[in-house]
Design a protein around this motif. Structure first.
Motif, PDB file in Angstrom:
ATOM      1  N   TRP A  22     -20.801  13.397  30.604  1.00 27.42           N
ATOM      2  CA  TRP A  22     -20.786  14.664  29.869  1.00 27.42           C
ATOM      3  C   TRP A  22     -20.676  14.422  28.365  1.00 27.42           C
ATOM      4  N   ASP A  23     -19.854  13.459  27.982  1.00 25.54           N
ATOM      5  CA  ASP A  23     -19.735  13.119  26.560  1.00 25.54           C
ATOM      6  C   ASP A  23     -21.053  12.572  26.013  1.00 25.54           C
ATOM      7  N   LEU A  24     -21.760  11.783  26.824  1.00 24.33           N
ATOM      8  CA  LEU A  24     -23.066  11.265  26.388  1.00 24.33           C
ATOM      9  C   LEU A  24     -24.064  12.396  26.197  1.00 24.33           C
ATOM     10  N   VAL A  25     -24.059  13.347  27.133  1.00 22.39           N
ATOM     11  CA  VAL A  25     -24.979  14.491  27.028  1.00 22.39           C
ATOM     12  C   VAL A  25     -24.675  15.298  25.774  1.00 22.39           C
ATOM     13  N   LYS A  26     -23.403  15.571  25.518  1.00 21.55           N
ATOM     14  CA  LYS A  26     -23.032  16.332  24.328  1.00 21.55           C
ATOM     15  C   LYS A  26     -23.422  15.587  23.055  1.00 21.55           C
ATOM     16  N   SER A  27     -23.219  14.272  23.049  1.00 20.97           N
ATOM     17  CA  SER A  27     -23.574  13.475  21.870  1.00 20.97           C
ATOM     18  C   SER A  27     -25.079  13.489  21.652  1.00 20.97           C
ATOM     19  N   ALA A  28     -25.841  13.404  22.756  1.00 18.53           N
ATOM     20  CA  ALA A  28     -27.301  13.425  22.641  1.00 18.53           C
ATOM     21  C   ALA A  28     -27.785  14.765  22.116  1.00 18.53           C
ATOM     22  N   MET A  29     -27.205  15.853  22.599  1.00 19.21           N
ATOM     23  CA  MET A  29     -27.596  17.189  22.157  1.00 19.21           C
ATOM     24  C   MET A  29     -27.241  17.416  20.689  1.00 19.21           C
ATOM     25  N   ALA A  30     -26.156  16.793  20.246  1.00 17.23           N
ATOM     26  CA  ALA A  30     -25.724  16.960  18.855  1.00 17.23           C
ATOM     27  C   ALA A  30     -26.343  15.920  17.927  1.00 17.23           C
ATOM     28  N   GLY A  31     -27.104  14.999  18.488  1.00 23.57           N
ATOM     29  CA  GLY A  31     -27.690  13.941  17.661  1.00 23.57           C
ATOM     30  C   GLY A  31     -26.657  12.965  17.145  1.00 23.57           C
ATOM     31  N   ASN A  32     -25.566  12.807  17.895  1.00 26.47           N
ATOM     32  CA  ASN A  32     -24.466  11.926  17.491  1.00 26.47           C
ATOM     33  C   ASN A  32     -24.761  10.496  17.944  1.00 26.47           C
ATOM     34  N   ILE A  33     -25.305   9.690  17.054  1.00 27.75           N
ATOM     35  CA  ILE A  33     -25.675   8.314  17.393  1.00 27.75           C
ATOM     36  C   ILE A  33     -24.451   7.501  17.776  1.00 27.75           C
ATOM     37  N   ILE A  34     -23.368   7.702  17.061  1.00 26.17           N
ATOM     38  CA  ILE A  34     -22.137   6.946  17.332  1.00 26.17           C
ATOM     39  C   ILE A  34     -21.650   7.202  18.750  1.00 26.17           C
ATOM     40  N   GLY A  35     -21.674   8.457  19.165  1.00 23.95           N
ATOM     41  CA  GLY A  35     -21.196   8.828  20.491  1.00 23.95           C
ATOM     42  C   GLY A  35     -22.086   8.354  21.620  1.00 23.95           C
ATOM     43  N   PRO A  57      -0.840  11.869  43.188  1.00 21.39           N
ATOM     44  CA  PRO A  57      -1.365  10.684  43.878  1.00 21.39           C
ATOM     45  C   PRO A  57      -2.881  10.783  44.053  1.00 21.39           C
ATOM     46  N   LEU A  58      -3.581   9.776  43.595  1.00 15.53           N
ATOM     47  CA  LEU A  58      -5.039   9.746  43.688  1.00 15.53           C
ATOM     48  C   LEU A  58      -5.498   8.364  44.129  1.00 15.53           C
ATOM     49  N   LYS A  59      -6.653   8.329  44.753  1.00 16.41           N
ATOM     50  CA  LYS A  59      -7.283   7.048  45.042  1.00 16.41           C
ATOM     51  C   LYS A  59      -8.067   6.599  43.810  1.00 16.41           C
ATOM     52  N   ALA A  60      -8.161   5.297  43.645  1.00 17.54           N
ATOM     53  CA  ALA A  60      -8.828   4.757  42.467  1.00 17.54           C
ATOM     54  C   ALA A  60     -10.261   5.257  42.351  1.00 17.54           C
ATOM     55  N   LYS A  61     -10.962   5.373  43.466  1.00 15.48           N
ATOM     56  CA  LYS A  61     -12.359   5.796  43.420  1.00 15.48           C
ATOM     57  C   LYS A  61     -12.502   7.243  42.933  1.00 15.48           C
ATOM     58  N   TRP A  62     -11.550   8.093  43.275  1.00 20.13           N
ATOM     59  CA  TRP A  62     -11.622   9.472  42.806  1.00 20.13           C
ATOM     60  C   TRP A  62     -11.448   9.542  41.292  1.00 20.13           C
ATOM     61  N   LEU A  63     -10.483   8.782  40.795  1.00 23.95           N
ATOM     62  CA  LEU A  63     -10.244   8.773  39.352  1.00 23.95           C
ATOM     63  C   LEU A  63     -11.429   8.150  38.620  1.00 23.95           C
ATOM     64  N   ALA A  64     -12.045   7.149  39.229  1.00 27.22           N
ATOM     65  CA  ALA A  64     -13.216   6.525  38.617  1.00 27.22           C
ATOM     66  C   ALA A  64     -14.382   7.508  38.547  1.00 27.22           C
ATOM     67  N   TRP A  65     -14.581   8.278  39.604  1.00 30.24           N
ATOM     68  CA  TRP A  65     -15.638   9.296  39.577  1.00 30.24           C
ATOM     69  C   TRP A  65     -15.371  10.333  38.484  1.00 30.24           C
ATOM     70  N   ALA A  66     -14.114  10.698  38.322  1.00 30.80           N
ATOM     71  CA  ALA A  66     -13.762  11.667  37.274  1.00 30.80           C
ATOM     72  C   ALA A  66     -14.049  11.092  35.895  1.00 30.80           C
ATOM     73  N   TYR A  67     -13.652   9.820  35.676  1.00 24.48           N
ATOM     74  CA  TYR A  67     -13.947   9.172  34.399  1.00 24.48           C
ATOM     75  C   TYR A  67     -15.451   9.099  34.175  1.00 24.48           C
ATOM     76  N   GLY A  68     -16.189   8.774  35.234  1.00 23.11           N
ATOM     77  CA  GLY A  68     -17.638   8.683  35.116  1.00 23.11           C
ATOM     78  C   GLY A  68     -18.271  10.006  34.747  1.00 23.11           C
ATOM     79  N   ALA A  69     -17.770  11.092  35.338  1.00 21.86           N
ATOM     80  CA  ALA A  69     -18.311  12.419  35.039  1.00 21.86           C
ATOM     81  C   ALA A  69     -18.039  12.800  33.582  1.00 21.86           C
ATOM     82  N   PHE A  70     -16.823  12.565  33.117  1.00 21.56           N
ATOM     83  CA  PHE A  70     -16.495  12.863  31.714  1.00 21.56           C
ATOM     84  C   PHE A  70     -17.316  11.990  30.773  1.00 21.56           C
ATOM     85  N   PHE A  71     -17.518  10.727  31.160  1.00 20.94           N
ATOM     86  CA  PHE A  71     -18.302   9.804  30.339  1.00 20.94           C
ATOM     87  C   PHE A  71     -19.740  10.306  30.184  1.00 20.94           C
TER      88      PHE A  71
END
Length: 291
Positions: free
Chosen positions: A177-190, A161-175
Motif C-alpha cells: 500500500w505504501d508503494l502504491v501511494k508513493s507511485a501515485m504521488a510520484g515519490n521516488i524515495i518511497g 497473540p498472533l502467528k508469525a505468518k499473519w503478521l508477515a501478511w499484514a506487513y506485506g499488505a502495508f508495504f
C-alpha cells in the motif's frame, strides 16, 4: 535469481567459518550503548551515526555500518520490546541457517539499505537524504523468520497473540500500500529505498516464493525431459556396478575416487548425458557431456 540463491547456499556450505558468530548480540549491545547516549544527551548527539551520501562523500565511511546501531524507537518500553524481539529473530535465524548464511543475509541487507538510499539521493539530487536506522533491514529479518517459522507465536504489542505468518501478511499488505501511494504521488524515495532494501529477502527466498506462486513449469518440464529420464536409468545401472568396484565414486575429469580420497566430496551432474560423477573441484567447473 535461482542460480544466485544456489550460489549463496554453496558459499555458506563451503565456508562454514565465514561470518560473525552471535552477530545479533553485537548489534543489540551497540544499540543499547547508543540509546544510553541518546538518553543522556539528545538525538543530535547520535546523528553522526546515520548514513547519507553527503557525509559519505566527505570521507565519513563509518556511516556505512553505524546506522544499524541507531535505535528504531526512542520510547524506553518500545525500544526494549523491539530490541528483544529482533535479537530473538536474528538469533533464531542464525541457529537455523548457520553463522555463514545469516551473516551474508545481514550484511547484504545492510549493503542494500545503503544502496537504496544512495540511488534515491542520486535520482532526486538530494544528497542529504538520511538513512536513520535499520528499519528495512529488521523487516527482512522478520520476513525471513516468518517464512521459516510461519506458525511461531508472537505477542503483538505484548497483548495480541498472533502467528508469525499473519503478521508477515499484514506487513506485506502495508508495504504494498505504501508503494502504491508513493507511485501515485510520484515519490521516488518511497519507491526506490523499500524495493532495493528488501532485495536480499527476494534472493534468499526465491525458490520458496516461486513455489508459493505455483511456478513449477520449468521444474516439471525438467523432471519429465528425455535427459532426466536417461540420467535416472543410468543411475540404476551405476548402482549395479558399484558392488563389483573397489570404489563408489570416481571423478570423470581427474579420476580421483572416494576410496583414495575419502574426505573428498563427489556429486553427479544431471545436465550431462548419462551418469557422470565429478569431485568438488569439477562439479561446477566442467563442460557438460551431451552424447
Amino acid at each position: 535469481m535461482r542460480k544466485l540463491n544456489a550460489s549463496i547456499d554453496r558459499f555458506a556450505y563451503r565456508h562454514p567459518n565465514f561470518g560473525i558468530p552471535n552477530l545479533m548480540r553485537f548489534v543489540v549491545a551497540g544499540q543499547a550503548v547508543v540509546y544510553l547516549l541518546y538518553l543522556f544527551s539528545n538525538y543530535g548527539a547520535i546523528s553522526f551515526l546515520t548514513f547519507d551520501l553527503a557525509h559519505l562523500l566527505r570521507g565519513e565511511l563509518w556511516r556505512l555500518v553505524s546506522f544499524v546501531f541507531v535505535p528504531n524507537a526512542l520510547r524506553p518500553l518500545t525500544f526494549v520490546i523491539l530490541l528483544s524481539f529482533y535479537y530473538f529473530v536474528g538469533s533464531t535465524l542464525e541457529r537455523e541457517w548457520g553463522t555463514a548464511k545469516f551473516t551474508l543475509y545481514y550484511l547484504s541487507g545492510m549493503a542494500l539499505s545503503v544502496l537504496g538510499t544512495v540511488l534515491a539521493a542520486l535520482l532526486t539530487g538530494y544528497h542529504g537524504l538520511t538513512l536513520s536506522n535499520a528499519y528495512y533491514l529488521n523487516l527482512t529479518l522478520f520476513l525471513a523468520f516468518a517464512v521459516l517459522f510461519p506458525d511461531a507465536g508472537i505477542m503483538y504489542m505484548m497483548i495480541i497473540p498472533l502467528k508469525a505468518k499473519w503478521l508477515a501478511w499484514a506487513y506485506g499488505a502495508f508495504f504494498l500500500w505504501d508503494l502504491v501511494k508513493s507511485a501515485m504521488a510520484g515519490n521516488i524515495i518511497g519507491i526506490v529505498i523499500p524495493l532495493v532494501s528488501l532485495l536480499n529477502f527476494l534472493v534468499f527466498f526465491w525458490p520458496e516464493m516461486m513455489d508459493f506462486l505455483g511456478i513449477h513449469t520449468q521444474r516439471v518440464r525438467h523432471q519429465s525431459s528425455h535427459q532426466t529420464i536417461q540420467f535416472k536409468a543410468a543411475a540404476k545401472q551405476q548402482r549395479r556396478k558399484e558392488a563389483a568396484q573397489g570404489y563408489r565414486h570416481k571423478c570423470t575429469i581427474c579420476g580421483r575416487t572416494d576410496a583414495d580420497f575419502p574426505d573428498l566430496e563427489f556429486r553427479y551432474c544431471s545436465k550431462c548425458a548419462g551418469y557422470h560423477c565429478y569431485c568438488q573441484d569439477h562439479i561446477y567447473n566442467h563442460t557438460h557431456i551431451t552424447q
